[in-house]
Write a protein that holds these residues in place. Sequence first.
Motif, PDB file in Angstrom:
ATOM      1  N   ILE A   4       1.284  -1.271   0.313  1.00 53.65           N
ATOM      2  CA  ILE A   4      -0.271   0.169   0.015  1.00 53.65           C
ATOM      3  C   ILE A   4       0.593   0.922   0.053  1.00 53.65           C
ATOM      4  O   ILE A   4       2.059   0.886   0.480  1.00 53.65           O
ATOM      5  CB  ILE A   4      -0.806   0.143   1.087  1.00 53.65           C
ATOM      6  N   TYR A   5       0.602   2.097  -1.242  1.00 52.06           N
ATOM      7  CA  TYR A   5       1.267   3.268  -1.012  1.00 52.06           C
ATOM      8  C   TYR A   5       1.024   4.630   0.035  1.00 52.06           C
ATOM      9  O   TYR A   5      -0.098   4.750  -0.003  1.00 52.06           O
ATOM     10  CB  TYR A   5       1.312   4.124  -2.630  1.00 52.06           C
ATOM     11  N   ASN A   6       1.753   5.005   0.994  1.00 51.49           N
ATOM     12  CA  ASN A   6       1.381   6.490   1.527  1.00 51.49           C
ATOM     13  C   ASN A   6       2.063   7.166   0.893  1.00 51.49           C
ATOM     14  O   ASN A   6       2.684   7.792   0.885  1.00 51.49           O
ATOM     15  CB  ASN A   6       2.344   5.665   3.331  1.00 51.49           C
ATOM     16  N   LYS A  33       1.934  10.968   2.607  1.00 52.68           N
ATOM     17  CA  LYS A  33       2.390  11.115   2.992  1.00 52.68           C
ATOM     18  C   LYS A  33       4.262  11.226   2.789  1.00 52.68           C
ATOM     19  O   LYS A  33       4.121  12.408   3.034  1.00 52.68           O
ATOM     20  CB  LYS A  33       1.507  10.938   4.469  1.00 52.68           C
ATOM     21  N   THR A  34       4.606   9.605   3.435  1.00 49.67           N
ATOM     22  CA  THR A  34       5.660   9.595   3.758  1.00 49.67           C
ATOM     23  C   THR A  34       6.611   8.919   2.325  1.00 49.67           C
ATOM     24  O   THR A  34       7.517   8.547   2.042  1.00 49.67           O
ATOM     25  CB  THR A  34       6.088   8.226   4.803  1.00 49.67           C
ATOM     26  N   SER A  35       5.618   9.299   1.771  1.00 53.19           N
ATOM     27  CA  SER A  35       6.026   8.800  -0.021  1.00 53.19           C
ATOM     28  C   SER A  35       6.696   7.120  -0.173  1.00 53.19           C
ATOM     29  O   SER A  35       7.280   7.148   0.017  1.00 53.19           O
ATOM     30  CB  SER A  35       7.469   9.641  -0.956  1.00 53.19           C
ATOM     31  N   LYS A  81       4.036   0.526   2.042  1.00 52.55           N
ATOM     32  CA  LYS A  81       4.417  -0.712   3.756  1.00 52.55           C
ATOM     33  C   LYS A  81       3.060  -1.686   2.884  1.00 52.55           C
ATOM     34  O   LYS A  81       2.513  -1.799   2.251  1.00 52.55           O
ATOM     35  CB  LYS A  81       2.765   0.441   3.856  1.00 52.55           C
TER      36      LYS A  81
END
Length: 102
Positions: free
Chosen positions: A52-54, A56-58, A61
């Motif tokens: 899964i791409y976050n 905010k943190t680029s 996960k």
Amino acid sequence: MLCQAHVLMEGVPGLAKSLLVEMLAKTISGTKFSRIQFLPDMLPSDVVGGQIYNPKTSEFKTIKGPIFANFVLADEINRAPPKTHAALMEAMAERKINIDKD
């Protein structure tokens, strides 16, 4: 179960097969139980997990799927598509899972 194998339980509805597996997992300390309800539109990632791409943190996960448990109840497996069957069977046979680079 004692020789690290898999168990196939069959029977008519209402025999408490799900309850039996869940209670067995609860009685053995340190084990985790999960249930997979197979559906015709399931993907292999619904079983093994995925990335899964976050934004905010680029970063990506890794999310583990329900197959990461000691006791896995696979309910109505005949309804799942072949790719999902293959993912489940590969995890059962090889006892390892690859999710992207992990």
